[in-house]
Design an enzyme around this catalytic site. Structure first.
Site, PDB file in Angstrom:
ATOM      1  N   HIS A  44       5.676 -46.885 -66.436  1.00  0.00           N
ATOM      2  CA  HIS A  44       4.838 -45.955 -65.678  1.00  0.00           C
ATOM      3  C   HIS A  44       5.685 -45.325 -64.572  1.00  0.00           C
ATOM      4  CE1 HIS A  44       1.222 -44.233 -64.013  1.00  0.00           C
ATOM      5  NE2 HIS A  44       1.586 -44.662 -62.821  1.00  0.00           N
ATOM      6  N   ASN A  68      12.654 -42.128 -72.818  1.00  0.00           N
ATOM      7  CA  ASN A  68      12.724 -43.591 -72.654  1.00  0.00           C
ATOM      8  C   ASN A  68      13.011 -44.266 -73.991  1.00  0.00           C
ATOM      9  OD1 ASN A  68      12.103 -44.642 -69.824  1.00  0.00           O
ATOM     10  ND2 ASN A  68      10.622 -42.978 -70.072  1.00  0.00           N
TER      11      ASN A  68
HETATM   12  C1  GRF Z   1       7.658 -41.186 -68.640  1.00  0.00           C
HETATM   13  O1  GRF Z   1       7.635 -40.617 -67.371  1.00  0.00           O
HETATM   14  C2  GRF Z   1       6.972 -42.512 -68.631  1.00  0.00           C
HETATM   15  O2  GRF Z   1       7.104 -43.188 -67.429  1.00  0.00           O
HETATM   16  C3  GRF Z   1       5.530 -42.122 -68.845  1.00  0.00           C
HETATM   17  O3  GRF Z   1       5.573 -41.046 -69.748  1.00  0.00           O
HETATM   18  C4  GRF Z   1       6.823 -40.385 -69.639  1.00  0.00           C
HETATM   19  C5  GRF Z   1       7.429 -40.376 -70.996  1.00  0.00           C
HETATM   20  O4  GRF Z   1       8.624 -39.645 -71.016  1.00  0.00           O
HETATM   21  N1  GRF Z   1       4.757 -43.242 -69.319  1.00  0.00           N
HETATM   22  P1  GRF Z   1       9.583 -39.781 -72.269  1.00  0.00           P
HETATM   23  O5  GRF Z   1       8.767 -39.339 -73.489  1.00  0.00           O
HETATM   24  O6  GRF Z   1      10.037 -41.180 -72.363  1.00  0.00           O
HETATM   25  O7  GRF Z   1      10.705 -38.818 -71.999  1.00  0.00           O
END
Ligand code: GRF
Length: 213
Positions: free
Chosen positions: A112, A16
């Protein structure tokens, strides 16, 4: 107009984070990522941020033992050094105290991997499959002292398929996460989000919380 200065807080792979960095490469995007901070030195996302030329910081929670406030003071001082205006939590696996959350009220987002208020907490894809829901998804919300609560800024839904595993469903949801998080940060940076009690309103009629599908 000056772009808003954003820090992304991570603990892990940072996909993300990468989606936000990529969106912010566009000079027309209203936010710039000025800092990626992690509570874990070995978070893979840190290398990615460095390779993008973004300042990184490690504030290891383990160095502060059980003293959450001391950890957050150290984090706060890094944020101030980089003159951060907005925070995006992106897989940041530390609970934040009411003091820190209040200080960043309406200026801190989280993503989330579920359609809140359903499936707060961990293992959301496994739980969605176990419940037999037909739709699952992701939510961007303002951070409040309660975990996985707070005014909802954006949601994206995906269908649950009969043969889904947590991995296939999670991958479908993750693609949505990467789309809605940059959209949500854009709205926040443009000053178009207004929190009224438990609800977040977007001040343009064309802006909808749920993506068109
Ligand atoms: C994602 O699924 C987000 O929704 C949750 O933790 C995960 C993080 O994944 N809060 P990344 O590190 O962004 O790949």
């Amino acid at each position: 107009m000056a772009r808003r200065r954003v820090a992304i807080l991570i603990s892990g792979r940072g996909s993300n984070m990468t989606a936000l960095i990529e969106a912010a490469r566009d000079p027309a995007y209203p936010a710039e990522i000025v800092l990626v901070a992690s509570n874990r030195a070995e978070a893979p996302g840190l290398d990615r941020a460095r390779s993008e030329g973004i300042a990184t910081a490690v504030v290891e929670h383990s160095a502060f033992g059980k003293d959450r406030a001391a950890f957050e003071n150290a984090l706060q001082s890094v944020l101030e050094t980089h003159r951060v205006e907005l925070i995006c939590l992106a897989g940041f696996m530390r609970l934040l105290t009411t003091g820190f959350v209040t200080r960043w009220q309406n200026r801190m987002l989280n993503i989330h991997p579920a359609l809140l208020p359903a499936f707060k907490g961990l293992h959301t894809h496994e739980r969605a499959l176990a419940e037999g829901v037909t739709e699952h998804g992701a939510t961007v919300h303002f951070v409040v002292p309660d975990m996985d609560a707070g005014p909802i800024v954006a949601q994206g839904a995906v269908p649950v398929m009969a043969n889904d595993t947590p991995e296939t469903l999670g991958a479908r949801v993750l693609a949505v996460e990467h789309r809605i998080y940059p959209q949500a940060l854009k709205l926040l940076a443009e000053g178009r989000l207004h929190v009224e009690g438990e609800i977040c309103r977007v001040d343009a009629p064309e802006a909808r919380k749920q993506e068109a599908r």
